[in-house]
Write a protein that holds these residues in place. Structure first.
Motif, PDB file in Angstrom:
ATOM      1  N   MET A   1       0.840  -1.190   0.000  1.00  0.00           N
ATOM      2  CA  MET A   1       0.000   0.000   0.000  1.00  0.00           C
ATOM      3  C   MET A   1       0.882   1.249   0.000  1.00  0.00           C
ATOM      4  O   MET A   1       1.773   1.391   0.829  1.00  0.00           O
ATOM      5  CB  MET A   1      -0.903  -0.006   1.248  1.00  0.00           C
ATOM      6  CG  MET A   1      -1.875   1.159   1.305  1.00  0.00           C
ATOM      7  SD  MET A   1      -2.842   1.215   2.855  1.00  0.00           S
ATOM      8  CE  MET A   1      -3.753  -0.319   2.776  1.00  0.00           C
ATOM      9  N   ALA A   2       0.643   2.141  -0.965  1.00  0.00           N
ATOM     10  CA  ALA A   2       1.401   3.383  -1.038  1.00  0.00           C
ATOM     11  C   ALA A   2       1.095   4.253   0.183  1.00  0.00           C
ATOM     12  O   ALA A   2       0.037   4.115   0.805  1.00  0.00           O
ATOM     13  CB  ALA A   2       1.052   4.137  -2.317  1.00  0.00           C
ATOM     14  N   GLN A   3       2.023   5.166   0.501  1.00  0.00           N
ATOM     15  CA  GLN A   3       1.851   5.980   1.708  1.00  0.00           C
ATOM     16  C   GLN A   3       0.578   6.818   1.649  1.00  0.00           C
ATOM     17  O   GLN A   3      -0.140   6.935   2.657  1.00  0.00           O
ATOM     18  CB  GLN A   3       3.074   6.887   1.891  1.00  0.00           C
ATOM     19  CG  GLN A   3       3.054   7.685   3.191  1.00  0.00           C
ATOM     20  CD  GLN A   3       3.034   6.798   4.411  1.00  0.00           C
ATOM     21  OE1 GLN A   3       3.805   5.846   4.509  1.00  0.00           O
ATOM     22  NE2 GLN A   3       2.156   7.082   5.374  1.00  0.00           N
ATOM     23  N   ARG A   6      -2.309   4.638   2.397  1.00  0.00           N
ATOM     24  CA  ARG A   6      -2.336   4.315   3.823  1.00  0.00           C
ATOM     25  C   ARG A   6      -2.885   5.493   4.634  1.00  0.00           C
ATOM     26  O   ARG A   6      -3.685   5.309   5.551  1.00  0.00           O
ATOM     27  CB  ARG A   6      -0.929   3.955   4.291  1.00  0.00           C
ATOM     28  CG  ARG A   6      -0.842   3.601   5.775  1.00  0.00           C
ATOM     29  CD  ARG A   6       0.579   3.214   6.158  1.00  0.00           C
ATOM     30  NE  ARG A   6       0.707   3.042   7.583  1.00  0.00           N
ATOM     31  CZ  ARG A   6       0.325   1.951   8.252  1.00  0.00           C
ATOM     32  NH1 ARG A   6      -0.184   0.934   7.592  1.00  0.00           N
ATOM     33  NH2 ARG A   6       0.471   1.862   9.563  1.00  0.00           N
ATOM     34  N   ASP A   7      -2.441   6.704   4.281  1.00  0.00           N
ATOM     35  CA  ASP A   7      -2.925   7.891   4.997  1.00  0.00           C
ATOM     36  C   ASP A   7      -4.433   8.049   4.823  1.00  0.00           C
ATOM     37  O   ASP A   7      -5.156   8.377   5.780  1.00  0.00           O
ATOM     38  CB  ASP A   7      -2.208   9.145   4.484  1.00  0.00           C
ATOM     39  CG  ASP A   7      -0.736   9.172   4.884  1.00  0.00           C
ATOM     40  OD1 ASP A   7      -0.343   8.406   5.785  1.00  0.00           O
ATOM     41  OD2 ASP A   7       0.027   9.956   4.275  1.00  0.00           O
ATOM     42  N   GLU A   8      -4.926   7.827   3.596  1.00  0.00           N
ATOM     43  CA  GLU A   8      -6.358   7.934   3.339  1.00  0.00           C
ATOM     44  C   GLU A   8      -7.124   6.865   4.107  1.00  0.00           C
ATOM     45  O   GLU A   8      -8.190   7.134   4.678  1.00  0.00           O
ATOM     46  CB  GLU A   8      -6.643   7.803   1.833  1.00  0.00           C
ATOM     47  CG  GLU A   8      -6.335   9.055   1.032  1.00  0.00           C
ATOM     48  CD  GLU A   8      -6.914   8.990  -0.370  1.00  0.00           C
ATOM     49  OE1 GLU A   8      -7.533   7.959  -0.728  1.00  0.00           O
ATOM     50  OE2 GLU A   8      -6.765   9.976  -1.117  1.00  0.00           O
ATOM     51  N   ARG A   9      -6.585   5.648   4.125  1.00  0.00           N
ATOM     52  CA  ARG A   9      -7.252   4.556   4.849  1.00  0.00           C
ATOM     53  C   ARG A   9      -7.283   4.841   6.346  1.00  0.00           C
ATOM     54  O   ARG A   9      -8.274   4.555   7.029  1.00  0.00           O
ATOM     55  CB  ARG A   9      -6.518   3.239   4.573  1.00  0.00           C
ATOM     56  CG  ARG A   9      -7.175   1.994   5.188  1.00  0.00           C
ATOM     57  CD  ARG A   9      -8.561   1.782   4.597  1.00  0.00           C
ATOM     58  NE  ARG A   9      -9.279   0.680   5.219  1.00  0.00           N
ATOM     59  CZ  ARG A   9      -9.437  -0.524   4.690  1.00  0.00           C
ATOM     60  NH1 ARG A   9      -8.895  -0.798   3.503  1.00  0.00           N
ATOM     61  NH2 ARG A   9     -10.128  -1.455   5.305  1.00  0.00           N
ATOM     62  N   LEU A  39      -6.884  -5.072   9.623  1.00  0.00           N
ATOM     63  CA  LEU A  39      -6.230  -5.972   8.685  1.00  0.00           C
ATOM     64  C   LEU A  39      -5.489  -5.195   7.603  1.00  0.00           C
ATOM     65  O   LEU A  39      -4.388  -5.569   7.193  1.00  0.00           O
ATOM     66  CB  LEU A  39      -7.256  -6.900   8.042  1.00  0.00           C
ATOM     67  CG  LEU A  39      -7.750  -8.079   8.880  1.00  0.00           C
ATOM     68  CD1 LEU A  39      -8.894  -8.783   8.160  1.00  0.00           C
ATOM     69  CD2 LEU A  39      -6.619  -9.057   9.157  1.00  0.00           C
ATOM     70  N   ALA A  40      -6.086  -4.118   7.137  1.00  0.00           N
ATOM     71  CA  ALA A  40      -5.480  -3.328   6.069  1.00  0.00           C
ATOM     72  C   ALA A  40      -4.283  -2.520   6.547  1.00  0.00           C
ATOM     73  O   ALA A  40      -3.325  -2.316   5.802  1.00  0.00           O
ATOM     74  CB  ALA A  40      -6.524  -2.391   5.457  1.00  0.00           C
ATOM     75  N   LEU A  41      -4.323  -2.062   7.795  1.00  0.00           N
ATOM     76  CA  LEU A  41      -3.312  -1.114   8.268  1.00  0.00           C
ATOM     77  C   LEU A  41      -2.198  -1.729   9.111  1.00  0.00           C
ATOM     78  O   LEU A  41      -1.104  -1.165   9.200  1.00  0.00           O
ATOM     79  CB  LEU A  41      -3.988  -0.009   9.093  1.00  0.00           C
ATOM     80  CG  LEU A  41      -4.898   0.936   8.306  1.00  0.00           C
ATOM     81  CD1 LEU A  41      -5.781   1.734   9.255  1.00  0.00           C
ATOM     82  CD2 LEU A  41      -4.066   1.878   7.438  1.00  0.00           C
ATOM     83  N   SER A 151       2.861  -1.285  14.804  1.00  0.00           N
ATOM     84  CA  SER A 151       1.547  -1.817  14.453  1.00  0.00           C
ATOM     85  C   SER A 151       0.668  -1.971  15.696  1.00  0.00           C
ATOM     86  O   SER A 151      -0.529  -1.685  15.665  1.00  0.00           O
ATOM     87  CB  SER A 151       1.698  -3.174  13.754  1.00  0.00           C
ATOM     88  OG  SER A 151       2.295  -3.032  12.487  1.00  0.00           O
ATOM     89  N   LEU A 152       1.273  -2.400  16.801  1.00  0.00           N
ATOM     90  CA  LEU A 152       0.517  -2.561  18.030  1.00  0.00           C
ATOM     91  C   LEU A 152       0.060  -1.216  18.578  1.00  0.00           C
ATOM     92  O   LEU A 152      -1.054  -1.099  19.108  1.00  0.00           O
ATOM     93  CB  LEU A 152       1.353  -3.306  19.066  1.00  0.00           C
ATOM     94  CG  LEU A 152       1.674  -4.764  18.718  1.00  0.00           C
ATOM     95  CD1 LEU A 152       2.566  -5.379  19.782  1.00  0.00           C
ATOM     96  CD2 LEU A 152       0.399  -5.579  18.562  1.00  0.00           C
TER      97      LEU A 152
END
Length: 252
Positions: A1-3, A6-9, A39-41, A151-152
């Motif tokens: 996933m592009a940055q 990721r920011d939008e998500r 899951l996505a992030l 991530s945590l």
């Protein structure tokens, strides 16, 4: 996933987790939104959510996969595991190496089940606001070093946002509705299980695959997973809606 993706998500995740004051709020659907974004992030293998009911008992509510759902049920049945410790201690648990002998001593039956399912590490983070804990999110990974600290931290932030959303929504209800919310969630889980079985039988595919297709269809069409599963159970939507080309070769 592009940055930028990721920011939008990430922005979308926090916005959706705050948007709970809606007339047709369903706890299970809301928690599926949480697991989808995690899951996505977070780059994890599977996620499960366990809630605390009015009698302070643990109840497995939803999970991203059948396997994670079974492990959540194991924790409730065995009365051991990261979510139980997380809810009782009000702190994040893990990441815990499932291949460490100390883990097998700490949670013998859960550890065996999780290792058999192919997981190497697990963590649990509380759904909490200050001193109130309403549940826990279990995070599973197949690689021993798969759960990174960053991530945590992000996972806990998403869990905190979800907790605020749920508690905010509960404040708009009377006490009877609050007690009934988890019962409704459990009924929704039963409907989802029935839909998985029905769709799997109609398409001759495993329940896990049926679950993934139901989730994907609900997400892509911006509809309630519970409502979609109800339609599947009642025959209100054709199984062909969820069929892939390869399914036709499996049918007798």
């Amino acid at each position: 996933m592009a940055q930028w993706e990721r920011d939008e998500r990430l922005a979308k995740a926090f916005l959706e987790l705050a948007d709970t004051l809606v007339e047709d709020f369903h706890l299970v659907d809301f928690l599926h939104v949480l697991t989808d974004h995690m899951l996505a992030l977070l780059d994890v293998t599977a996620i499960g959510v366990i809630m605390v009911d009015a009698q302070r008992r643990l109840v497995d509510v939803t999970a991203s996969t059948d396997t994670a759902h079974q492990l959540d049920e194991n924790q409730v049945e065995f009365d051991e595991g990261p979510a139980k410790d997380c809810c009782s201690q009000h702190v994040q648990v893990g990441p815990v190496d499932l291949n460490d002998p100390a883990t097998a001593e700490r949670w013998p039956r859960f550890t065996k089940a999780a290792r058999t399912a192919g997981f190497a590490v697990v963590a649990a983070m509380p759904l909490r606001l200050r001193e109130e804990v309403i549940g826990a999110v279990n995070i599973f990974h197949g690689r021993p070093a798969g759960l990174h600290p960053a991530s945590l931290r992000l996972g806990q932030a998403l869990a905190d946002a979800a907790t605020i959303g749920i508690l905010h929504q509960r404040l708009s209800q009377d006490q009877a509705e609050r007690v009934g919310q988890l019962h409704i969630a459990l009924n929704s889980r039963i409907i989802i299980e029935q839909a998985k079985g029905a769709l799997g039988a109609r398409l001759n595919i495993p329940p896990e695959t049926a679950f993934e297709r139901l989730r994907a269809h609900a997400r892509n069409n911006r509809t309630s997973l519970t409502h979609l599963c109800q339609l599947v159970v009642e025959g209100g939507v054709s199984a062909g809606t969820f069929a892939a080309t390869q399914d036709r070769t499996r049918r007798p």
